[in-house]
Design an enzyme around this catalytic site. Structure first.
Site, short mmCIF file in Angstrom:
data_model
loop_
_atom_site.label_atom_id
_atom_site.label_comp_id
_atom_site.label_asym_id
_atom_site.label_seq_id
_atom_site.Cartn_x
_atom_site.Cartn_y
_atom_site.Cartn_z
N GLU A 184 0.86 -1.19 0.00
CA GLU A 184 0.00 0.00 0.00
C GLU A 184 0.90 1.24 0.00
O GLU A 184 0.84 2.08 -0.89
CB GLU A 184 -0.92 -0.01 1.22
CG GLU A 184 -1.81 1.23 1.35
CD GLU A 184 -2.65 1.23 2.63
OE1 GLU A 184 -2.32 0.47 3.58
OE2 GLU A 184 -3.63 2.00 2.69
N ASP A 243 -12.22 -0.34 1.35
CA ASP A 243 -11.28 -0.16 2.47
C ASP A 243 -11.95 0.48 3.69
O ASP A 243 -12.33 -0.24 4.62
CB ASP A 243 -10.06 0.65 2.01
CG ASP A 243 -8.81 0.39 2.83
OD1 ASP A 243 -8.85 -0.43 3.75
OD2 ASP A 243 -7.77 1.02 2.53
N1 ADE Z 1 -6.70 -0.31 8.59
C1 ADE Z 1 -7.79 0.24 8.05
N2 ADE Z 1 -7.55 0.68 6.81
C2 ADE Z 1 -6.25 0.39 6.54
C3 ADE Z 1 -5.40 0.58 5.43
N3 ADE Z 1 -5.82 1.17 4.31
N4 ADE Z 1 -4.12 0.16 5.52
C4 ADE Z 1 -3.68 -0.43 6.63
N5 ADE Z 1 -4.44 -0.63 7.71
C5 ADE Z 1 -5.72 -0.23 7.66
ZN ZN Z 2 -7.32 -1.99 4.47
#
Ligand code: ADE
Ligand code: ZN
Length: 338
Positions: free
Chosen positions: A211, A289
């Site tokens: 990410e 998400d």
């Molecule tokens: N917890 C909630 N959303 C998240 C994300 N996008 N990346 C990591 N942890 C998370």
């Molecule tokens: Zn997440």
């Protein structure tokens, strides 16, 4: 227009939504008042639901978001709070034609506030039971995530408690994942936790990587942790060999396009590797998400991708079939979803 109608009508699977990320500022303030929880008084963002929502439009990074995300947890106390949150998400998702939802939650952040795991799961299960009656076309599964900003022994403690509940083997929990901050949290730190999960027989393992963190984290999560799926995985695109490996192993990435833009992983939607993943036959699904924080549920994510990439009906067919194939449900259920 026509494509929007097509995207709305398309049956969807959601694999990457944190239930705590579905709490709207209105519900957050309402629960704070009901549960007599005081919100931070030294942050002007907490003056009202409106100021909070405005603050959400200015996240600078994953960790900046996580700060607000975990404050939001503090208003969730009783099973009925978790039931309302979960039922509201399921209703909204179903209205956008989600027919299979795999929902993440973060037990450690509740347990550490004195809210037991069984309270959280009782509320979520109550919502799932009501949804089974109200939305019979929809299947719902739950996936607990360990939190990377907490010490590794805390993750072991969580896994032990979850294993003792028997919930991985009675259909309550469909898998195990990890979330929260990424940079500096190399997969090797969690090798022992995932080894316990594997030897206990938990079939479905996943982890948030790629990410913010580099493609090496994704590659190492696959080899060191033995995960069968990667949450986000966006930065896998930076390693051509990894792309081939993902495609050949049919490993699904659970992409979250609006999240990546809002948290500044990319400057804009066009910079996401959607076209590259499609062309390389990397399986992926498109997900929301933390929809209440990022301003879009699953359909808004589908539409944002469509606007940026002008995909064809065939492209969408490939995405939709890949998402079904990558789901953690029975083959019978997959046939129903097709
Ligand atoms: N917890 C909630 N959303 C998240 C994300 N996008 N990346 C990591 N942890 C998370
Ligand atoms: Zn997440």
């Amino acid at each position: 227009d026509k494509l929007h109608q097509f995207l709305h009508a398309l049956p969807k699977c959601e694999h990457h939504v944190h239930i705590e990320g579905t709490i709207s500022p209105e519900l957050l303030f309402r629960l704070a008042s009901k549960n007599e929880i005081s919100l931070p008084s030294d942050d002007p963002a907490f003056e009202s639901p409106t100021t909070l929502l405005t603050r959400y439009q200015n996240f600078s990074s994953l960790d900046d978001f996580l700060h607000y995300y975990f404050i939001g947890f503090s208003v969730l106390l009783g099973a009925s709070d978790f039931e309302a949150l979960t039922y509201d998400y399921i209703s909204l998702a179903y209205a956008q034609k989600v027919y299979h939802a795999e929902i993440f939650f973060d037990p450690q952040a509740h347990i550490s506030r004195g809210v037991p795991y069984h309270t959280v799961i009782a509320g979520m299960n109550a919502a799932k039971d009501r949804a089974a009656v109200d939305f019979p076309k929809l299947s719902v599964e739950f996936i607990p995530c360990l939190l990377r900003h907490l010490p590794v022994p805390s993750a072991h403690g969580l896994l032990t408690e979850l294993l003792e509940s028997g919930h991985f083997f009675d259909g309550t929990l469909v898998g195990f994942g990890m979330s929260s901050t990424e940079l500096g949290k190399h997969p090797s730190l969690y090798k022992s936790v995932y080894e316990v999960a594997q030897s206990a027989g938990i079939a479905n393992l996943t982890a948030h990587y790629g990410e913010e963190g580099p493609s090496d984290y994704v590659k190492d999560a696959l080899s060191i942790l033995g995960v069968g799926r990667i949450d986000h995985g966006r930065r896998s695109v930076e390693d051509a060999e990894l792309i081939t490996q993902l495609a050949e192993s049919n490993t699904m990435l659970t992409l979250c396009p609006i999240s990546n833009v809002v948290l500044k992983g990319v400057d804009n939607m066009h910079d996401l590797p959607i076209r590259k993943f499609l062309d390389a036959d990397v399986r992926f699904s498109i997900n929301s998400d933390d929809p209440a924080y990022f301003g879009g549920y699953i359909l808004e994510n589908y539409c944002a991708v469509q606007e940026a990439f002008e995909l064809t009906v065939d492209d969408w067919g490939k995405i939709a079939r890949g998402a079904i194939a990558g789901s953690w449900c029975s083959s019978l259920r997959k046939e129903q979803l097709l």
